[in-house]
Scaffold this motif. Structure first.
Motif, PDB file in Angstrom:
ATOM      1  N   HIS A   1      12.293  -1.890  -9.223  1.00  0.00           N
ATOM      2  CA  HIS A   1      11.946  -2.797 -10.318  1.00  0.00           C
ATOM      3  C   HIS A   1      11.792  -2.078 -11.659  1.00  0.00           C
ATOM      4  O   HIS A   1      11.796  -2.709 -12.709  1.00  0.00           O
ATOM      5  N   GLN A   2      11.651  -0.759 -11.623  1.00  0.00           N
ATOM      6  CA  GLN A   2      11.615  -0.008 -12.884  1.00  0.00           C
ATOM      7  C   GLN A   2      13.006   0.503 -13.261  1.00  0.00           C
ATOM      8  O   GLN A   2      13.162   1.250 -14.227  1.00  0.00           O
ATOM      9  N   GLY A   3      14.018   0.136 -12.477  1.00  0.00           N
ATOM     10  CA  GLY A   3      15.395   0.498 -12.816  1.00  0.00           C
ATOM     11  C   GLY A   3      15.724   1.967 -12.603  1.00  0.00           C
ATOM     12  O   GLY A   3      16.655   2.496 -13.223  1.00  0.00           O
ATOM     13  N   GLU A   4      14.977   2.636 -11.729  1.00  0.00           N
ATOM     14  CA  GLU A   4      15.218   4.066 -11.489  1.00  0.00           C
ATOM     15  C   GLU A   4      16.485   4.285 -10.658  1.00  0.00           C
ATOM     16  O   GLU A   4      16.963   3.377  -9.991  1.00  0.00           O
ATOM     17  N   GLU A   5      16.994   5.531 -10.697  1.00  0.00           N
ATOM     18  CA  GLU A   5      18.156   5.872  -9.867  1.00  0.00           C
ATOM     19  C   GLU A   5      17.770   6.623  -8.606  1.00  0.00           C
ATOM     20  O   GLU A   5      18.583   6.841  -7.706  1.00  0.00           O
ATOM     21  N   ASP A   6      16.527   7.073  -8.541  1.00  0.00           N
ATOM     22  CA  ASP A   6      16.043   7.725  -7.321  1.00  0.00           C
ATOM     23  C   ASP A   6      14.608   7.268  -7.102  1.00  0.00           C
ATOM     24  O   ASP A   6      13.982   6.691  -7.998  1.00  0.00           O
ATOM     25  N   VAL A   7      14.109   7.522  -5.901  1.00  0.00           N
ATOM     26  CA  VAL A   7      12.774   7.049  -5.546  1.00  0.00           C
ATOM     27  C   VAL A   7      11.798   8.215  -5.616  1.00  0.00           C
ATOM     28  O   VAL A   7      11.981   9.221  -4.922  1.00  0.00           O
TER      29      VAL A   7
ATOM     30  N   ASN B   1       0.807  -1.232   0.000  1.00  0.00           N
ATOM     31  CA  ASN B   1       0.000   0.000   0.000  1.00  0.00           C
ATOM     32  C   ASN B   1       0.838   1.280   0.000  1.00  0.00           C
ATOM     33  O   ASN B   1       0.341   2.339  -0.358  1.00  0.00           O
ATOM     34  N   VAL B   2       2.096   1.188   0.453  1.00  0.00           N
ATOM     35  CA  VAL B   2       3.011   2.342   0.386  1.00  0.00           C
ATOM     36  C   VAL B   2       4.376   1.786  -0.024  1.00  0.00           C
ATOM     37  O   VAL B   2       5.206   1.462   0.815  1.00  0.00           O
ATOM     38  N   SER B   3       4.605   1.668  -1.338  1.00  0.00           N
ATOM     39  CA  SER B   3       5.801   0.936  -1.774  1.00  0.00           C
ATOM     40  C   SER B   3       6.598   1.673  -2.852  1.00  0.00           C
ATOM     41  O   SER B   3       6.866   1.123  -3.925  1.00  0.00           O
ATOM     42  N   PRO B   4       7.013   2.902  -2.575  1.00  0.00           N
ATOM     43  CA  PRO B   4       7.740   3.660  -3.599  1.00  0.00           C
ATOM     44  C   PRO B   4       9.099   3.049  -3.966  1.00  0.00           C
ATOM     45  O   PRO B   4       9.530   3.132  -5.124  1.00  0.00           O
TER      46      PRO B   4
ATOM     47  N   VAL C   1      13.668  -5.961  -3.703  1.00  0.00           N
ATOM     48  CA  VAL C   1      12.576  -5.408  -2.891  1.00  0.00           C
ATOM     49  C   VAL C   1      11.333  -6.253  -3.129  1.00  0.00           C
ATOM     50  O   VAL C   1      10.999  -6.543  -4.278  1.00  0.00           O
ATOM     51  N   VAL C   2      10.658  -6.638  -2.070  1.00  0.00           N
ATOM     52  CA  VAL C   2       9.360  -7.299  -2.225  1.00  0.00           C
ATOM     53  C   VAL C   2       8.307  -6.449  -1.525  1.00  0.00           C
ATOM     54  O   VAL C   2       8.598  -5.747  -0.556  1.00  0.00           O
ATOM     55  N   ALA C   3       7.100  -6.496  -2.046  1.00  0.00           N
ATOM     56  CA  ALA C   3       5.988  -5.735  -1.460  1.00  0.00           C
ATOM     57  C   ALA C   3       4.894  -6.719  -1.065  1.00  0.00           C
ATOM     58  O   ALA C   3       4.537  -7.600  -1.857  1.00  0.00           O
ATOM     59  N   VAL C   4       4.387  -6.586   0.141  1.00  0.00           N
ATOM     60  CA  VAL C   4       3.443  -7.587   0.655  1.00  0.00           C
ATOM     61  C   VAL C   4       2.090  -6.931   0.959  1.00  0.00           C
ATOM     62  O   VAL C   4       2.008  -5.744   1.274  1.00  0.00           O
ATOM     63  N   SER C   5       1.032  -7.757   0.876  1.00  0.00           N
ATOM     64  CA  SER C   5      -0.334  -7.243   1.019  1.00  0.00           C
ATOM     65  C   SER C   5      -0.706  -7.100   2.496  1.00  0.00           C
ATOM     66  O   SER C   5      -0.038  -7.640   3.386  1.00  0.00           O
ATOM     67  N   GLU C   6      -1.816  -6.419   2.749  1.00  0.00           N
ATOM     68  CA  GLU C   6      -2.299  -6.277   4.128  1.00  0.00           C
ATOM     69  C   GLU C   6      -2.662  -7.641   4.726  1.00  0.00           C
ATOM     70  O   GLU C   6      -2.416  -7.887   5.903  1.00  0.00           O
ATOM     71  N   GLU C   7      -3.204  -8.536   3.895  1.00  0.00           N
ATOM     72  CA  GLU C   7      -3.540  -9.886   4.380  1.00  0.00           C
ATOM     73  C   GLU C   7      -2.272 -10.622   4.797  1.00  0.00           C
ATOM     74  O   GLU C   7      -2.245 -11.327   5.805  1.00  0.00           O
ATOM     75  N   GLU C   8      -1.230 -10.465   4.007  1.00  0.00           N
ATOM     76  CA  GLU C   8       0.041 -11.139   4.344  1.00  0.00           C
ATOM     77  C   GLU C   8       0.646 -10.560   5.625  1.00  0.00           C
ATOM     78  O   GLU C   8       1.249 -11.282   6.417  1.00  0.00           O
ATOM     79  N   ILE C   9       0.489  -9.243   5.816  1.00  0.00           N
ATOM     80  CA  ILE C   9       1.038  -8.622   7.035  1.00  0.00           C
ATOM     81  C   ILE C   9       0.295  -9.160   8.266  1.00  0.00           C
ATOM     82  O   ILE C   9       0.904  -9.540   9.276  1.00  0.00           O
ATOM     83  N   ALA C  10      -1.040  -9.218   8.143  1.00  0.00           N
ATOM     84  CA  ALA C  10      -1.850  -9.726   9.262  1.00  0.00           C
ATOM     85  C   ALA C  10      -1.467 -11.177   9.565  1.00  0.00           C
ATOM     86  O   ALA C  10      -1.296 -11.561  10.731  1.00  0.00           O
ATOM     87  N   ALA C  11      -1.318 -11.979   8.510  1.00  0.00           N
ATOM     88  CA  ALA C  11      -0.937 -13.383   8.715  1.00  0.00           C
ATOM     89  C   ALA C  11       0.450 -13.466   9.351  1.00  0.00           C
ATOM     90  O   ALA C  11       0.697 -14.320  10.207  1.00  0.00           O
TER      91      ALA C  11
ATOM     92  N   ALA D   1      20.533   6.358  -2.155  1.00  0.00           N
ATOM     93  CA  ALA D   1      21.416   5.482  -1.366  1.00  0.00           C
ATOM     94  C   ALA D   1      20.776   4.114  -1.174  1.00  0.00           C
ATOM     95  O   ALA D   1      21.459   3.079  -1.216  1.00  0.00           O
ATOM     96  N   LEU D   2      19.464   4.081  -0.978  1.00  0.00           N
ATOM     97  CA  LEU D   2      18.780   2.791  -0.814  1.00  0.00           C
ATOM     98  C   LEU D   2      18.903   1.946  -2.079  1.00  0.00           C
ATOM     99  O   LEU D   2      19.210   0.747  -2.017  1.00  0.00           O
ATOM    100  N   LEU D   3      18.680   2.565  -3.230  1.00  0.00           N
ATOM    101  CA  LEU D   3      18.759   1.813  -4.493  1.00  0.00           C
ATOM    102  C   LEU D   3      20.184   1.310  -4.740  1.00  0.00           C
ATOM    103  O   LEU D   3      20.384   0.175  -5.184  1.00  0.00           O
ATOM    104  N   ARG D   4      21.171   2.155  -4.416  1.00  0.00           N
ATOM    105  CA  ARG D   4      22.572   1.728  -4.585  1.00  0.00           C
ATOM    106  C   ARG D   4      22.902   0.555  -3.666  1.00  0.00           C
ATOM    107  O   ARG D   4      23.563  -0.401  -4.069  1.00  0.00           O
TER     108      ARG D   4
END
Ligand SMILES: [Zn+2]
Length: 372
Positions: free
Chosen positions: A265-271, A256-259, A307-317, A295-298
């Motif tokens: 995954h889009q190969g950007e140099e900044d977020v 839900n908040v995954s910049p 980076v993986v992004a997880v759903s609210e259901e996965e967080i609750a589980a 710095a995070l991307l580097r």
């Protein structure tokens, strides 16, 4: 010595600003020399201060007895990982590593009053260390922050300012106050001394694995101070010849908040700022744009991580699974459960793997009640 990766400026010890005075970008801090003399370390106190030759020196370090946090084996699905249980630090979150260093520095400079903004944990942690240092602290938090964290801030004697609306509103209110009063900003997001403390997480992991580097480390990422602290710590260990390579660093975000997930995954140099952030159980990482995006991307790319992004259901589980395994963690920390499962299915990993359990569940008991 402070160094600005943005404009190349250097600033000496004693700098009060939280950002580069030349270009207003985020600063790095580096010691001239870092060493890991094993005998001296082993004879030191059990905890972050035993790595004295890899940390800045203070006349009076501000400490609440930060101890070694446990490294405990745990089965996540079919996978065996080590859990680094940061919930046992004095205020119940990994932030205490950064707060101890940042408050030690501010105290050394003679700072008597500071401000901070936080989703809760950093504010609670800095409030405890400010109390210890005798520094007056004012903390701006979202009105929706967990009551346990807000209670800690007040208990430790800091002044709590609750700001209605999403997380960035608290930062806006702080910046307006800081501009008006010129009070030093003790920012866990900006100040490089915060990362200087968090890097000890990497030192401890390596010592606990008998001076071997983990193959993979997973952590929740919002602003990314765990990930950047780990990258700094492992990089210093590698430069000193203690470990041969960096572990793969894996950032886990709430979908839900995954910049960072999008930028990586889009190969950007900044977020870029998340275009449409949605509410998430993982309040501690609900930040639409990290301060240190480049710095995070580097760090992720240099370590061969992802980076993986997880759903609210996965967080609750994840909260429930960790509970059944004997760990009481807040939803922000529980993202790593699904992160491990996802890695297992999608890309595999190098062992041994460590998952960072960043914050205690009792801080977010109201959110957890609704998940049981
Ligand atoms: Zn600069």
């Amino acid at each position: 010595m402070f160094h600005c990766p943005g404009c190349g400026a250097r600033h000496a010890w004693g700098l009060r600003a939280h950002q580069c005075p030349t270009c207003a970008g985020p600063l790095d801090f580096a010691l001239e020399e870092v060493a890991f003399p094993r005998e001296a370390i082993l004879s030191g106190p059990p905890g972050m201060w035993r790595y004295a030759e890899a940390l800045p020196r203070f006349e009076q370090p501000v400490s609440l007895g930060e101890t070694f946090t446990p490294l405990v084996p745990c089965s996540i699905g079919e996978t065996e990982v080590w859990c680094k249980v940061e919930t046992t630090l004095p205020t119940g979150s990994y932030k205490d590593r950064g707060s101890a260093l940042l408050m030690s520095y501010l105290k050394e400079l003679g700072v008597e009053e500071a401000v901070e903004d936080s989703s809760g944990n950093a504010g609670a942690s800095l409030a405890a260390y400010a109390a210890r240092a005798g520094v007056r602290l004012k903390v701006f938090c979202p009105g929706s922050a967990s009551s346990g964290k807000l209670l800690q801030i007040r208990l430790y004697g800091a002044e709590l300012v609750q700001v209605e609306g999403p997380r960035p509103r608290a930062t806006e209110a702080l910046l307006a106050y800081e501009a008006r009063t010129k009070t030093p900003y003790a920012s866990h997001l900006w100040h490089p001394f915060f990362l200087e403390g968090v890097k000890t997480l990497a030192f401890e992991m390596v010592e606990q694995l008998e001076w071997q580097a983990p193959g993979t480390v997973l952590c929740p990422v919002g602003a990314g101070s765990i990930l950047l602290g780990l990258h700094k710590g492992f990089s210093e260990l590698r430069r000193a010849g203690v470990i041969p390579r960096l572990p793969r660093l894996v950032a886990v975000q709430a979908r839900n908040v995954s910049p960072l997930h999008r930028a990586f995954h889009q190969g950007e140099e900044d977020v870029a700022r998340a275009p449409d952030p949605q509410p998430t159980l993982a309040e501690g990482i609900a930040l639409p744009m990290p301060v240190r995006g480049k710095a995070l991307l580097r760090a992720l790319r240099e370590s061969g991580g992802t980076v993986v992004a997880v759903s609210e259901e996965e967080i609750a589980a994840g909260v429930r699974h960790f509970g059944r395994a004997g760990f009481c963690v807040e939803p922000t920390s529980a993202v790593v459960w699904a992160g491990v499962a996802r890695l297992d299915r999608e890309t595999g990993w190098d062992g041994p793997a460590v998952a960072v359990l960043s914050g205690h569940g009792l801080k977010a008991s109201q959110a957890i009640i609704s998940l049981l």
